[in-house]
Every structure is written in C-alpha cells, then in structure tokens.
Design a protein around this motif. Structure first.
Motif, short mmCIF file in Angstrom:
data_model
loop_
_atom_site.label_atom_id
_atom_site.label_comp_id
_atom_site.label_asym_id
_atom_site.label_seq_id
_atom_site.Cartn_x
_atom_site.Cartn_y
_atom_site.Cartn_z
N SER A 134 8.52 76.45 -52.46
CA SER A 134 9.88 76.88 -52.79
C SER A 134 10.64 75.80 -53.54
O SER A 134 11.74 76.05 -54.05
N LEU A 135 10.10 74.58 -53.58
CA LEU A 135 10.77 73.43 -54.20
C LEU A 135 12.12 73.15 -53.57
O LEU A 135 13.05 72.65 -54.23
N SER A 136 12.27 73.48 -52.30
CA SER A 136 13.49 73.11 -51.57
C SER A 136 13.10 72.91 -50.10
O SER A 136 12.10 73.46 -49.64
N PRO A 137 13.90 72.09 -49.39
CA PRO A 137 13.54 71.82 -47.99
C PRO A 137 13.59 73.08 -47.14
O PRO A 137 14.40 73.99 -47.39
N ASN A 138 12.76 73.11 -46.13
CA ASN A 138 12.66 74.27 -45.25
C ASN A 138 13.97 74.47 -44.47
O ASN A 138 14.43 73.55 -43.80
N SER A 139 14.54 75.66 -44.57
CA SER A 139 15.86 75.88 -43.96
C SER A 139 15.79 75.86 -42.43
O SER A 139 16.75 75.47 -41.76
N PHE A 140 14.63 76.25 -41.85
CA PHE A 140 14.53 76.21 -40.38
C PHE A 140 14.54 74.76 -39.88
O PHE A 140 15.17 74.44 -38.88
N MET A 141 13.85 73.89 -40.63
CA MET A 141 13.85 72.47 -40.27
C MET A 141 15.25 71.88 -40.43
O MET A 141 15.74 71.16 -39.56
N ARG A 142 15.89 72.22 -41.52
CA ARG A 142 17.23 71.65 -41.77
C ARG A 142 18.22 72.09 -40.71
O ARG A 142 18.98 71.29 -40.18
N ASP A 143 18.19 73.39 -40.39
CA ASP A 143 19.14 73.91 -39.39
C ASP A 143 18.89 73.23 -38.05
O ASP A 143 19.83 72.84 -37.35
N TRP A 144 17.61 73.09 -37.69
CA TRP A 144 17.28 72.50 -36.39
C TRP A 144 17.74 71.04 -36.34
O TRP A 144 18.34 70.59 -35.36
N LEU A 145 17.49 70.30 -37.41
CA LEU A 145 17.87 68.88 -37.41
C LEU A 145 19.39 68.69 -37.50
O LEU A 145 19.92 67.71 -36.99
N ASP A 146 20.06 69.64 -38.14
CA ASP A 146 21.54 69.55 -38.17
C ASP A 146 22.07 69.64 -36.74
O ASP A 146 23.06 68.99 -36.38
N GLU A 147 21.40 70.46 -35.93
CA GLU A 147 21.85 70.64 -34.53
C GLU A 147 21.33 69.55 -33.61
O GLU A 147 21.86 69.34 -32.52
N HIS A 148 20.23 68.89 -34.01
CA HIS A 148 19.61 67.86 -33.15
C HIS A 148 19.39 66.60 -33.97
O HIS A 148 18.24 66.24 -34.26
N PRO A 149 20.47 65.93 -34.38
CA PRO A 149 20.29 64.76 -35.25
C PRO A 149 19.59 63.61 -34.54
O PRO A 149 19.73 63.45 -33.32
N PHE A 150 18.80 62.84 -35.31
CA PHE A 150 18.10 61.67 -34.78
C PHE A 150 18.81 60.41 -35.27
O PHE A 150 19.34 60.40 -36.38
N PRO A 151 18.74 59.31 -34.48
CA PRO A 151 19.24 58.04 -35.01
C PRO A 151 18.40 57.62 -36.21
O PRO A 151 17.23 57.99 -36.31
N ARG A 152 19.00 56.85 -37.14
CA ARG A 152 18.26 56.40 -38.31
C ARG A 152 17.11 55.47 -37.91
O ARG A 152 17.15 54.85 -36.85
N GLY A 153 16.07 55.41 -38.75
CA GLY A 153 14.98 54.46 -38.53
C GLY A 153 13.82 54.99 -37.70
O GLY A 153 12.83 54.29 -37.50
N LYS A 154 13.92 56.23 -37.23
CA LYS A 154 12.82 56.81 -36.44
C LYS A 154 11.66 57.19 -37.37
O LYS A 154 11.87 57.47 -38.56
N LYS A 155 10.46 57.23 -36.79
CA LYS A 155 9.27 57.53 -37.59
C LYS A 155 8.98 59.03 -37.61
O LYS A 155 8.82 59.63 -36.54
N ALA A 156 8.91 59.59 -38.80
CA ALA A 156 8.63 61.03 -38.93
C ALA A 156 7.30 61.24 -39.65
O ALA A 156 6.91 60.43 -40.50
#
Ligand SMILES: C[S@@+](CC[C@H](N)C(=O)[O-])C[C@H]1O[C@@H](n2cnc3c(N)ncnc32)[C@H](O)[C@@H]1O
Length: 220
Positions: free
Chosen positions: A43-65
């Motif tokens: 789709s050449l765009s970030p997955n909306s399910f991932m984005r929505d989930w991370l917007d609701e469950h933000p992580f501190p910076r510097g974590k390993k993904a």
C-alpha cells in the motif's frame, strides 16, 4: 479477485509444486520490476491497525522493535518515527533493496533474512514485534513453526502485535493468503506468551475482509 492477486497465486502454486514454498515471495517482488501496483499487499503507507494500536499504547523512545516480513518498509519507518530502534527483515532481497532505495536516509536496520534462519541472539530480544500478513502467507506446518519462532523473540515485558486474515476451521479459502483459525492463534499462548487483547473483526475494505488482531506479552 484482482489480476495481481491471481498472478501471485499462480506463482505461489508453481513454487509450492516445486517443493519451494518460500520461493514465490522473491519471484513476486523481482518480477514487479519496481511497480508496486502488481504487489497486492503493497500500500506504500503504514498499516492503519498498527498505527491505531500504537497511538493508544505508546512506548517510551529507544525501545527495540522488530518488523517481521517487512515488505517495502512503510511500517518499519513509522516505528522509527515513533522512536523505536527498528530492525526490519524480509526473505526477499528485492524487497529489502527496494525499501533501502525508498528510504535512502533511513535509520532502520533492514535485513534479508528467512525467519526460520533467525540468529539465536534474537531470543527474548525485542520490546515490540509487529507481524502483519506474513503468517497468512505461509502454509502449515510453516505457519505453526513461524508462530513459535516469532513468540520466542518477544523480550521480557515485551509485546507482540499480530494482524492477520482470519477464518473458521470449516471455511475453504483458495490462497494465498491462507487465513488463520483460532486454534492457530492459540499457539502464541502455547509458545509462552499471554494474550491480553484479541479482536475478530471485519475491516472496511470492499469486499470486506475478516481479520484477527492479537496482542501478546511475555511475562516470564
Ligand atoms: C503478504 S506480505 C506482507 C508484507 C508486509 N508485512 C505488509 O504488510 O505489507 C508477506 C511478507 O512476508 C515475507 N516473508 C514470507 N516468508 C518469509 C520468511 N520465511 N522470512 C521472512 N520474510 C518472509 C514476504 O517476502 C512478504 O514481504
């Protein structure tokens, strides 16, 4: 079904018949010759399910993904923007090269790798793992083996987010993709993770697609 999907299915069938069930991914990317329109999942765009989930469950910076089967890199780049240190891998050399060209200044560590050959040091290593649509691209028993592998990479207190097509056991689906059934989703828990969110939903695409979203943690 789109022509692109039909061609992908024909390639998959040919490679599977040839006893090479992972061979069709590189074939699809390489024969696209830089035209993402012939890759049904690109789709050449970030997955909306991932984005929505991370917007609701933000992580501190510097974590390993870790991004499993990262395709053309959009999800990996979104995770980088969110402050993760990102490793993104795909079995297809062409997909990885394409990602590096699209994101020439990237900080993401892109790697050509078959998930079944991942290094032992990945065990319990990643704070956030994102898996979208790779498992549904694998036939059994590779699907089940991949679930085990991915589960083992989740760090202590780490999180795995999975989105996949879903179906009931008795439904016949001509794949790929080959949707997962509930018993297969349960394998994440059999592999040592604890499920803390699960959704069985229809996404708004036309025609609509049944998907499972599962979120798992390792609390060992
Ligand atoms: C349906 S595509 C999804 C790509 C991407 N996750 C997305 O959502 O656009 C599945 C991806 O998994 C990759 N893949 C399949 N088997 C793999 C394996 N054994 N190891 C690593 N990557 C694999 C394919 O090359 C392909 O890019």
């Amino acid at each position: 079904m789109s022509i692109a999907r039909k061609i992908v299915q024909q390639k998959a069938e040919a490679h599977i018949k040839n006893n090479n069930p992972l061979g069709w991914f590189e074939d699809v990317y390489a024969s696209a010759q830089g035209n993402e329109l012939v890759i049904p999942w690109a789709s050449l765009s970030p997955n909306s399910f991932m984005r929505d989930w991370l917007d609701e469950h933000p992580f501190p910076r510097g974590k390993k993904a870790l991004v499993v089967g990262c395709g053309l890199g959009d999800d990996a780049e979104d995770l980088d923007r969110r402050g993760f240190q990102v490793t993104a891998f795909d079995i297809s050399p062409t997909a990885i090269q394409w990602s590096r060209e699209r994101f020439a200044k990237t900080r993401v560590h892109y790697e050509v790798l078959d998930l079944f050959q991942a290094p032992p040091r990945w065990r319990r290593s990643f704070d956030f793992i994102w898996e979208a649509y790779t498992l549904q691209s694998l036939l059994s028993p590779l699907k089940e083996k991949a679930i085990q592998r991915i589960s083992h990479w989740v760090a202590r207190k780490g999180t795995l987010l999975v989105v996949t097509r879903g179906k009931d056991k008795e439904d016949f689906v001509q794949g790929p993709p080959w949707p997962l059934i509930m018993e297969q989703m349960a394998l994440f828990e059999d592999s040592g993770l604890k499920q803390f969110e699960f959704k069985d939903f229809k996404d708004p695409e036309k025609p609509t697609i049944r998907r499972f979203l599962g979120c798992y943690q390792f609390r060992g």
